[in-house]
Design an enzyme around this catalytic site. Structure first.
Site, mmCIF file in Angstrom:
data_model
loop_
_atom_site.group_PDB
_atom_site.id
_atom_site.type_symbol
_atom_site.label_atom_id
_atom_site.label_comp_id
_atom_site.label_asym_id
_atom_site.label_seq_id
_atom_site.Cartn_x
_atom_site.Cartn_y
_atom_site.Cartn_z
ATOM 1 N N SER A 61 0.702 -1.045 0.081
ATOM 2 C CA SER A 61 0.128 -0.124 -0.075
ATOM 3 C C SER A 61 0.906 1.302 0.064
ATOM 4 C CB SER A 61 -0.692 0.036 1.338
ATOM 5 O OG SER A 61 -0.064 0.124 2.415
ATOM 6 N N GLY A 62 2.269 1.162 0.197
ATOM 7 C CA GLY A 62 3.176 2.126 0.373
ATOM 8 C C GLY A 62 3.123 2.611 1.629
ATOM 9 N N GLY A 63 2.423 2.348 2.615
ATOM 10 C CA GLY A 63 2.321 2.588 3.963
ATOM 11 C C GLY A 63 3.636 2.267 4.638
ATOM 12 N N PHE A 64 3.908 1.221 4.443
ATOM 13 C CA PHE A 64 5.207 0.606 5.439
ATOM 14 C C PHE A 64 6.387 1.474 4.804
ATOM 15 C CE2 PHE A 64 9.128 -1.720 5.864
ATOM 16 C CZ PHE A 64 8.867 -2.374 7.181
ATOM 17 N N ASP A 114 -2.606 0.820 5.295
ATOM 18 C CA ASP A 114 -2.506 0.555 6.791
ATOM 19 C C ASP A 114 -1.336 1.275 7.256
ATOM 20 O OD1 ASP A 114 -0.538 -0.847 5.618
ATOM 21 O OD2 ASP A 114 -0.425 -2.417 7.624
ATOM 22 N N GLN A 168 -3.502 -5.763 11.889
ATOM 23 C CA GLN A 168 -2.496 -5.029 12.544
ATOM 24 C C GLN A 168 -2.902 -5.232 14.505
ATOM 25 O OE1 GLN A 168 0.347 -3.504 11.899
ATOM 26 N NE2 GLN A 168 0.339 -3.365 9.771
ATOM 27 N N GLY A 195 2.657 -5.762 10.399
ATOM 28 C CA GLY A 195 3.434 -5.376 11.708
ATOM 29 C C GLY A 195 4.249 -6.285 12.385
ATOM 30 N N CYS A 285 20.656 -25.229 -8.148
ATOM 31 C CA CYS A 285 20.426 -23.979 -8.932
ATOM 32 C C CYS A 285 21.641 -23.688 -10.106
ATOM 33 C CB CYS A 285 20.425 -22.776 -7.948
ATOM 34 S SG CYS A 285 21.781 -22.082 -7.461
ATOM 35 N N CYS A 288 24.909 -22.968 -8.426
ATOM 36 C CA CYS A 288 25.846 -23.710 -7.676
ATOM 37 C C CYS A 288 26.292 -24.932 -8.656
ATOM 38 C CB CYS A 288 24.731 -24.513 -6.552
ATOM 39 S SG CYS A 288 24.522 -23.234 -5.087
#
Ligand SMILES: [Zn+2]
Length: 341
Positions: A61-64, A114, A168, A195, A285, A288
């Protein structure tokens, strides 16, 4: 989900991600909003087209990032004002604006706006933060439902985006429960537990997940945000978590830390200077299969660009391999015959 902050999983090209089996990656709304700008990505036809990624995308959301990168933010009931970490310019995110930006980016899954409650937070602070998150969840979902058809491409089938709500409540079990119950009433397409991994001890992370997870509908995706170490993601997946994202495999790789079946390996260490073994003898992988610890150490010591690329490819392969094994074991545990489907 590998994290592709700025429309790229750092150091690894999209075709390589596909070959490693990444089915979905995450994009960061905050970063893409500031640069190159969501309207620019909308005009180009959306983030899938812009970065040439045909598989699934999730945007946060960009909130963090607003909360973690901006010391000078101002939070009101309406939303949050902040200054760009790039040029200091002033911006604001409201739930409606965050959803508009995410629709312009055109991910398959977008997240409700959030407030990520910091740790530690006392009960009064966590309660106040939760009040905002729940009000913003309602507004995010209402705005999403009214505008989700405004995708940056012509879609005759209508909107196929999904919106997830985020639980949250700090480290308070009753607040977490109350939040989950309210979000479930709102009927999101999926549910995230946010959170966590914000500096709390790991037992507390586990306690919060164990508290909330059983409350969330089993027929919808359940997503724990921002975790974790290899043993954690396996543990949470076996508890019933469907989705996780973390910068750890990619960020650690660029700082010389490789996750292997033999534990963590700091490829910068002198002991690997002439070590001709692959980074992880049990890993098949592309890195490796082809390169030695000595070579990876040399690339790191010489600050070569290929260093981050090869380290990241191995770490992502290791993480994706864990999840693949969990899926296989769950499939055999809950095997259903074709006639039961
Ligand atoms: Zn490997």
């Amino acid at each position: 989900m590998p994290v592709g902050t700025q429309g790229t999983v750092k150091a690894v090209a999209q075709d390589v991600l596909e070959s490693l089996g990444a089915e979905i990656i995450l994009g960061n709304t905050y970063h893409l909003y500031l640069r190159p700008g969501h309207q620019s990505i909308r005009r180009i036809g959306g983030l899938h087209k812009f970065m040439s990624w045909p598989r699934a995308l999730l945007t946060d959301s960009g909130g963090f990032q607003v909360f973690s990168l901006n010391a000078l933010r101002k939070v009101t009931d309406d939303g949050v004002r902040f200054r760009s970490h790039l040029d200091g310019s002033s911006h604001s995110f409201t739930p409606e604006h965050s959803v508009d930006v995410q629709i312009a980016l055109g991910a398959d899954i977008l997240m409700a706006f959030d407030e990520c409650t910091e740790y530690p937070a006392d009960r009064t602070r966590a309660q106040e933060s939760l009040r905002l998150t729940m009000a913003w969840a309602r507004r995010s979902l209402d705005h999403f439902r009214a505008h989700c058809h405004e995708v940056p491409w012509f879609d005759p089938k209508g909107c196929c985006m999904q919106c997830f709500g985020i639980v949250q409540g700090g480290m308070y079990r009753d607040l977490r429960r109350a939040c989950a119950e309210r979000l479930i009433e709102m009927d999101f397409d999926g549910y995230a537990i946010g959170g966590l991994s914000v500096g709390e001890p790991r037992e507390l992370t586990l306690e919060m997940i164990a508290e909330v997870l059983p409350l969330l509908p089993k027929n919808k995706p359940r997503y724990v945000m921002g975790v974790g170490y290899p043993d954690e993601i396996e543990q949470y997946a076996r508890m019933g978590v469907d989705m996780m994202d973390c910068v750890l495999p990619t960020r650690a790789a660029r700082h010389a830390l490789l996750f292997t079946s033999e534990g963590r390996l700091n490829i910068k260490n002198k002991q690997y200077a002439e070590d001709q073994n692959p980074p992880d003898p049990a890993c098949d992988c592309p890195v490796c299969r082809r390169y030695s610890r000595a070579y990876l150490r040399h690339l790191m010591q010489a600050s070569e660009a290929l260093s981050g690329t090869l380290n990241t490819i191995h770490n992502l392969a290791y993480y994706l391999g864990i999840m693949q094994r969990v899926r296989t074991s769950l499939e055999s545990k809950f095997a259903v015959s074709p006639s039961d489907r």
